[in-house]
Enzyme design. Sequence first.
Site, PDB file in Angstrom:
ATOM      1  N   GLY A  97       0.536  -1.423  -0.525  1.00  0.00           N
ATOM      2  CA  GLY A  97       0.075   0.062   0.008  1.00  0.00           C
ATOM      3  C   GLY A  97       0.695   1.563  -0.247  1.00  0.00           C
ATOM      4  O   GLY A  97       1.980   1.128   0.091  1.00  0.00           O
ATOM      5  N   ASP A 264       3.698  -5.142  -7.480  1.00  0.00           N
ATOM      6  CA  ASP A 264       3.020  -3.462  -7.361  1.00  0.00           C
ATOM      7  C   ASP A 264       3.511  -2.020  -7.932  1.00  0.00           C
ATOM      8  O   ASP A 264       3.361  -1.099  -7.743  1.00  0.00           O
ATOM      9  CB  ASP A 264       3.504  -3.247  -5.361  1.00  0.00           C
ATOM     10  CG  ASP A 264       5.248  -3.060  -5.136  1.00  0.00           C
ATOM     11  OD1 ASP A 264       5.246  -4.454  -5.280  1.00  0.00           O
ATOM     12  OD2 ASP A 264       5.357  -1.919  -4.659  1.00  0.00           O
ATOM     13  N   ASN A 265       4.910  -2.261  -8.489  1.00  0.00           N
ATOM     14  CA  ASN A 265       5.187  -1.333 -10.034  1.00  0.00           C
ATOM     15  C   ASN A 265       4.908  -1.615 -11.010  1.00  0.00           C
ATOM     16  O   ASN A 265       5.758  -1.011 -11.697  1.00  0.00           O
ATOM     17  CB  ASN A 265       6.644  -1.097  -9.881  1.00  0.00           C
ATOM     18  CG  ASN A 265       7.109  -1.002  -7.997  1.00  0.00           C
ATOM     19  OD1 ASN A 265       6.708   0.185  -7.352  1.00  0.00           O
ATOM     20  ND2 ASN A 265       8.609  -0.503  -8.342  1.00  0.00           N
TER      21      ASN A 265
HETATM   22  P1  AMP Z   1       8.477   1.214  -3.660  1.00  0.00           P
HETATM   23  O1  AMP Z   1       9.976   0.792  -3.511  1.00  0.00           O
HETATM   24  O2  AMP Z   1       8.605   3.106  -3.496  1.00  0.00           O
HETATM   25  O3  AMP Z   1       8.065   1.205  -4.475  1.00  0.00           O
HETATM   26  O4  AMP Z   1       7.909   0.829  -2.400  1.00  0.00           O
HETATM   27  C1  AMP Z   1       7.381  -0.043  -1.866  1.00  0.00           C
HETATM   28  C2  AMP Z   1       6.771  -0.329  -0.669  1.00  0.00           C
HETATM   29  O5  AMP Z   1       7.383   1.275   0.754  1.00  0.00           O
HETATM   30  C3  AMP Z   1       5.377   0.492  -1.368  1.00  0.00           C
HETATM   31  O6  AMP Z   1       4.765   0.189  -0.270  1.00  0.00           O
HETATM   32  C4  AMP Z   1       5.936   2.490  -0.133  1.00  0.00           C
HETATM   33  O7  AMP Z   1       4.554   2.902   0.315  1.00  0.00           O
HETATM   34  C5  AMP Z   1       7.077   1.811   0.984  1.00  0.00           C
HETATM   35  N1  AMP Z   1       7.972   2.988   1.402  1.00  0.00           N
HETATM   36  C6  AMP Z   1       8.583   3.369   0.053  1.00  0.00           C
HETATM   37  N2  AMP Z   1       9.848   3.996   1.477  1.00  0.00           N
HETATM   38  C7  AMP Z   1       8.403   4.521   2.324  1.00  0.00           C
HETATM   39  C8  AMP Z   1       8.740   5.560   3.334  1.00  0.00           C
HETATM   40  N3  AMP Z   1       9.478   6.348   3.408  1.00  0.00           N
HETATM   41  N4  AMP Z   1       7.896   5.715   4.406  1.00  0.00           N
HETATM   42  C9  AMP Z   1       7.059   4.553   3.852  1.00  0.00           C
HETATM   43  N5  AMP Z   1       7.024   3.799   3.555  1.00  0.00           N
HETATM   44  C10 AMP Z   1       7.222   3.438   2.553  1.00  0.00           C
HETATM   45 MG    MG Z   2       6.353   0.982  -6.131  1.00  0.00          MG
END
Ligand code: AMP
Ligand code: MG
Length: 482
Positions: A97, A264-265
């Site tokens: 999420g 999720d990406n």
């Molecule tokens: P991402 O690598 O940006 O695709 O993120 C993968 C997951 O980690 C997603 O659920 C993001 O919302 C969560 N996420 C990444 N960075 C943060 C952060 N600084 N605080 C909270 N959740 C994060």
């Molecule tokens: Mg992502």
Amino acid sequence: MSTASTNSPTAVPFKLDAQFAREFPELSSPGQGEDAPAPSLLLLNEELAQELGLDPEWLKSDDGINFLLGRDTEPLSQAVSQAYAGHQFGQFVPQLGDGRALLLGEVQDKNGMWRDIHLKGSGRTKFSRGGDGRAALGPVLREYLVSEAMFALGVPTTRALAVLTTGRKIQRETAVPGAVLVRVAASHIRVGSFQYSNLTGGIELSKRLADFSIKRNYPELASSLAEPTPQLYVDFFRAVMKRQARTVAQWTRLGFVHGVLNTDNTLISGETIDYGPCAFMETYSEDTFFSSIDTQGRYSFGNQPSIIGWNLARLVETLLPLLAETPDEAMTQAQILMNEFGGLYREALQAELALALGVDASEKKLFEDFQNLLALHSPDLTTLMRALTEGTTKPSGFEDWVARWQALNPNLKQMAQVNPIFIPRNHLVEDALSSALNGDLHNYLRLLKAVTHPFDREAGTAYLSLPSSPGFEDNYRTFCGT
Ligand code: AMP
Ligand code: MG
């Protein structure tokens, strides 16, 4: 900051819709952006704002900035963070999420298309787990630059509307400036959204999500929604495969490595999303990966098509009961569909190579030999393609192939419109980011101008078109920047 601002026009110039929030309360968690001690609008994509019917002058006002931080958004919007699951590096995580993101809502653009306005780095949400909900300025500027470059290159992608700094230092390896990216997409529904729906709401929820995605992203199928049959969902899934095949074929043509192709990406709309540890290769190789967390090279350049196929297989699993009347028939149907993906990708790649080489898509042997030569000689793909386009140099090792290609009378004019001069080269991006973080945006804006006009030599200096010095890429690693 105060909402009773002095320089804001009083009339609110627009209202966002809340289609997703309204139709999917079970996938939405209402929220607001966190307060920022000293907010400031660092970048605004005025052209995109106009396209979305958002008044740039209002966005620059105190009220506009507040809105772009997800603060006091009602009644302009009903902000929510979205629930999704996902396979991260092959491991299933049932609840991910938006841990640091908010969907402000949807807006109809000048072409009548609905687009999401979404914030990244806007503070903690129900899905934050251990995270701080924030984003660092460096990665936010990087996503703005690379996504806008991809758009200019013609690749389906999320767009960047704005970057705001919050005035807060956030803790990463060191203390760094916090920022919010305002992102725009045809929809943020992911393969992982379907995984989450299926897990928590079963096929009823997955069906509603599919119907929503059809209306939103595949309107050419929407007339069948009145009386949906299994064929509709077969067509829907096939349409998603086609879009994804084309997107990944464009990455292949351009030498782009996404870096984190978790489910999720991967968006249902087919747009490229989440520019974290992504990069363009300067030394062609199927094995290239840059991400510091991808220790096995799962998401290497050459693996991207099969990984997208793998992600699509995770999607089809969530749709099974919709695909046929009986479970057995549904399994057979899913298998038939998945068997099509390889062919769809090959077809998409042939179309891309035909464009890039200015010849007919039927020249399969020419393409195959070209790809073999790329693997053998590991050139800088961008320089090579532009040299072919302009006939400046004959790339060494490619002489015989070039003679065969030239005999086909390639369409050089067309090639000049698809083979970029300027791409966000890693060393240039790093330089631009490091001066930007020291408060000087000059290099960044210069690079942004060049990569958003990639086919126009006047848009940047020769230096911005050149690969890094030998050795730079060998040690280049990108970080998720969370
Ligand atoms: P991402 O690598 O940006 O695709 O993120 C993968 C997951 O980690 C997603 O659920 C993001 O919302 C969560 N996420 C990444 N960075 C943060 C952060 N600084 N605080 C909270 N959740 C994060
Ligand atoms: Mg992502």
